[in-house]
Motif scaffolding. Structure first.
Motif, PDB file in Angstrom:
ATOM      1  N   LYS A 272      43.728  43.693  43.239  1.00  0.00           N
ATOM      2  CA  LYS A 272      44.643  43.163  42.224  1.00  0.00           C
ATOM      3  C   LYS A 272      45.587  42.112  42.799  1.00  0.00           C
ATOM      4  O   LYS A 272      46.378  41.525  42.063  1.00  0.00           O
ATOM      5  CB  LYS A 272      45.468  44.297  41.620  1.00  0.00           C
ATOM      6  CG  LYS A 272      44.653  45.309  40.850  1.00  0.00           C
ATOM      7  CD  LYS A 272      45.534  46.425  40.344  1.00  0.00           C
ATOM      8  CE  LYS A 272      44.700  47.500  39.657  1.00  0.00           C
ATOM      9  NZ  LYS A 272      45.505  48.645  39.251  1.00  0.00           N
ATOM     10  N   SER A 273      45.511  41.874  44.106  1.00  0.00           N
ATOM     11  CA  SER A 273      46.457  40.960  44.738  1.00  0.00           C
ATOM     12  C   SER A 273      46.304  39.526  44.256  1.00  0.00           C
ATOM     13  O   SER A 273      47.190  38.711  44.458  1.00  0.00           O
ATOM     14  CB  SER A 273      46.336  41.028  46.266  1.00  0.00           C
ATOM     15  OG  SER A 273      45.080  40.551  46.687  1.00  0.00           O
TER      16      SER A 273
ATOM     17  N   ASP B 105      41.364  49.186  45.893  1.00  0.00           N
ATOM     18  CA  ASP B 105      41.524  48.846  44.470  1.00  0.00           C
ATOM     19  C   ASP B 105      42.812  48.069  44.232  1.00  0.00           C
ATOM     20  O   ASP B 105      42.835  47.107  43.471  1.00  0.00           O
ATOM     21  CB  ASP B 105      41.520  50.104  43.601  1.00  0.00           C
ATOM     22  CG  ASP B 105      40.167  50.788  43.574  1.00  0.00           C
ATOM     23  OD1 ASP B 105      39.151  50.129  43.884  1.00  0.00           O
ATOM     24  OD2 ASP B 105      40.122  51.983  43.244  1.00  0.00           O
ATOM     25  N   LEU B 106      43.875  48.501  44.891  1.00  0.00           N
ATOM     26  CA  LEU B 106      45.147  47.794  44.742  1.00  0.00           C
ATOM     27  C   LEU B 106      45.061  46.401  45.363  1.00  0.00           C
ATOM     28  O   LEU B 106      45.554  45.433  44.786  1.00  0.00           O
ATOM     29  CB  LEU B 106      46.271  48.606  45.392  1.00  0.00           C
ATOM     30  CG  LEU B 106      47.689  48.149  45.085  1.00  0.00           C
ATOM     31  CD1 LEU B 106      47.995  48.276  43.602  1.00  0.00           C
ATOM     32  CD2 LEU B 106      48.683  48.950  45.899  1.00  0.00           C
TER      33      LEU B 106
ATOM     34  N   THR C  19      54.886  48.902  42.470  1.00  0.00           N
ATOM     35  CA  THR C  19      54.040  49.847  41.734  1.00  0.00           C
ATOM     36  C   THR C  19      53.636  51.016  42.625  1.00  0.00           C
ATOM     37  O   THR C  19      53.781  52.184  42.246  1.00  0.00           O
ATOM     38  CB  THR C  19      52.778  49.134  41.204  1.00  0.00           C
ATOM     39  OG1 THR C  19      53.173  48.096  40.322  1.00  0.00           O
ATOM     40  CG2 THR C  19      51.860  50.106  40.486  1.00  0.00           C
ATOM     41  N   ALA C  20      53.136  50.706  43.814  1.00  0.00           N
ATOM     42  CA  ALA C  20      52.691  51.752  44.735  1.00  0.00           C
ATOM     43  C   ALA C  20      53.856  52.622  45.176  1.00  0.00           C
ATOM     44  O   ALA C  20      53.746  53.855  45.208  1.00  0.00           O
ATOM     45  CB  ALA C  20      52.001  51.126  45.941  1.00  0.00           C
TER      46      ALA C  20
ATOM     47  N   LEU D 174      52.902  44.611  43.583  1.00  0.00           N
ATOM     48  CA  LEU D 174      51.982  45.657  44.039  1.00  0.00           C
ATOM     49  C   LEU D 174      52.736  46.728  44.820  1.00  0.00           C
ATOM     50  O   LEU D 174      52.523  47.925  44.630  1.00  0.00           O
ATOM     51  CB  LEU D 174      50.874  45.057  44.910  1.00  0.00           C
ATOM     52  CG  LEU D 174      49.888  44.129  44.216  1.00  0.00           C
ATOM     53  CD1 LEU D 174      48.999  43.437  45.243  1.00  0.00           C
ATOM     54  CD2 LEU D 174      49.046  44.892  43.209  1.00  0.00           C
ATOM     55  N   TYR D 175      53.622  46.281  45.711  1.00  0.00           N
ATOM     56  CA  TYR D 175      54.416  47.221  46.504  1.00  0.00           C
ATOM     57  C   TYR D 175      55.274  48.094  45.592  1.00  0.00           C
ATOM     58  O   TYR D 175      55.317  49.318  45.754  1.00  0.00           O
ATOM     59  CB  TYR D 175      55.300  46.471  47.502  1.00  0.00           C
ATOM     60  CG  TYR D 175      56.191  47.397  48.287  1.00  0.00           C
ATOM     61  CD1 TYR D 175      55.710  48.033  49.424  1.00  0.00           C
ATOM     62  CD2 TYR D 175      57.491  47.676  47.880  1.00  0.00           C
ATOM     63  CE1 TYR D 175      56.502  48.914  50.149  1.00  0.00           C
ATOM     64  CE2 TYR D 175      58.289  48.552  48.596  1.00  0.00           C
ATOM     65  CZ  TYR D 175      57.803  49.164  49.724  1.00  0.00           C
ATOM     66  OH  TYR D 175      58.580  50.040  50.426  1.00  0.00           O
TER      67      TYR D 175
ATOM     68  N   TYR E  53      48.409  54.875  49.252  1.00  0.00           N
ATOM     69  CA  TYR E  53      48.881  54.055  48.137  1.00  0.00           C
ATOM     70  C   TYR E  53      48.562  52.568  48.312  1.00  0.00           C
ATOM     71  O   TYR E  53      48.729  51.797  47.389  1.00  0.00           O
ATOM     72  CB  TYR E  53      50.377  54.271  47.911  1.00  0.00           C
ATOM     73  CG  TYR E  53      50.646  55.661  47.399  1.00  0.00           C
ATOM     74  CD1 TYR E  53      50.774  55.905  46.039  1.00  0.00           C
ATOM     75  CD2 TYR E  53      50.726  56.739  48.269  1.00  0.00           C
ATOM     76  CE1 TYR E  53      50.978  57.177  45.559  1.00  0.00           C
ATOM     77  CE2 TYR E  53      50.936  58.021  47.794  1.00  0.00           C
ATOM     78  CZ  TYR E  53      51.058  58.239  46.445  1.00  0.00           C
ATOM     79  OH  TYR E  53      51.256  59.505  45.975  1.00  0.00           O
ATOM     80  N   CYS E  54      48.123  52.183  49.470  1.00  0.00           N
ATOM     81  CA  CYS E  54      47.689  50.805  49.695  1.00  0.00           C
ATOM     82  C   CYS E  54      46.170  50.834  49.808  1.00  0.00           C
ATOM     83  O   CYS E  54      45.608  50.929  50.886  1.00  0.00           O
ATOM     84  CB  CYS E  54      48.320  50.243  50.961  1.00  0.00           C
ATOM     85  SG  CYS E  54      47.957  48.507  51.170  1.00  0.00           S
ATOM     86  N   THR E  55      45.515  50.778  48.684  1.00  0.00           N
ATOM     87  CA  THR E  55      44.077  51.005  48.603  1.00  0.00           C
ATOM     88  C   THR E  55      43.302  49.711  48.384  1.00  0.00           C
ATOM     89  O   THR E  55      43.882  48.671  48.047  1.00  0.00           O
ATOM     90  CB  THR E  55      43.760  51.958  47.442  1.00  0.00           C
ATOM     91  OG1 THR E  55      44.172  51.324  46.223  1.00  0.00           O
ATOM     92  CG2 THR E  55      44.465  53.295  47.613  1.00  0.00           C
TER      93      THR E  55
ATOM     94  N   THR F 138      42.501  44.611  52.260  1.00  0.00           N
ATOM     95  CA  THR F 138      43.290  45.843  52.127  1.00  0.00           C
ATOM     96  C   THR F 138      44.237  45.992  53.303  1.00  0.00           C
ATOM     97  O   THR F 138      45.408  46.339  53.136  1.00  0.00           O
ATOM     98  CB  THR F 138      42.363  47.075  52.032  1.00  0.00           C
ATOM     99  OG1 THR F 138      41.479  46.894  50.937  1.00  0.00           O
ATOM    100  CG2 THR F 138      43.162  48.355  51.854  1.00  0.00           C
TER     101      THR F 138
END
Length: 169
Positions: free
Chosen positions: A61-62, A57-58, A73-74, A70-71, A53-55, A22
């Motif tokens: 998905k990397s 969970d995110l 989307t966030a 990812l960036y 927003y940089c969690t 993360t």
């Protein structure tokens, strides 16, 4: 009282080290963040963006998506939540969220921004992967708050000294 403060910071740093994936993604987000200026409002925006927003969970998905995806989307979610039609109410909400962000997270963001700036000028640091940057930043944070906090040196001065010694200057 000071010991409680530093114990809490060291606990936060330990948790951050346990979530290295993360925090590596946070490095990538900080590097890509588009509103990087130093007014109080824009710093609050950046802190809230990186923190909320940089969690984990995110980051999970990397493996399926690129960092840029990812960036995007966030950032689009963040823009919708805070930047579109900025009102006084949204600004107050942003300030409340900014106050919730811990000191260790703020130091992490500051160190990463310093690293990214310095790496543009020092070739030995330029090609570091985000995970290596995150790991190094967290190690220096831990050392500072364990051994150097009472030396009179600011966290920023300490970190700069560490980076300079890292490249043998």
């Amino acid at each position: 009282m000071k010991d409680v403060f530093f114990d809490k910071i060291l606990d936060c740093i330990s948790n951050m080290q346990n979530n290295l994936e993360t925090n590596a993604l946070k490095v990538e987000f900080i590097d890509r963040y588009a509103l990087l200026t130093y007014s109080p409002t824009s710093c609050a925006l950046e802190y809230v963006f990186v923190d909320q927003y940089c969690t984990k969970d995110l980051a999970a998905k990397s493996h399926m998506l690129t960092v840029d995806a990812l960036y995007d989307t966030a950032y689009n979610d963040f823009k919708k939540d805070y930047l579109t039609n900025m009102t006084d109410d949204k600004l107050l909400e942003l300030e409340k969220e900014d106050r919730k962000i811990g000191y260790a997270d703020r130091v992490f963001i500051t160190y990463v921004k310093m690293f990214l700036t310095i790496s543009r000028y020092i070739d030995d640091l330029f090609d570091w992967a985000a995970e290596r940057i995150a790991r190094t930043v967290l190690e220096y944070m831990q050392k500072y708050f364990t051994e150097h906090w009472n030396s009179g040196e600011t966290p920023e001065d300490y970190f700069l000294g560490c980076l300079i010694s890292e490249v043998g200057m």
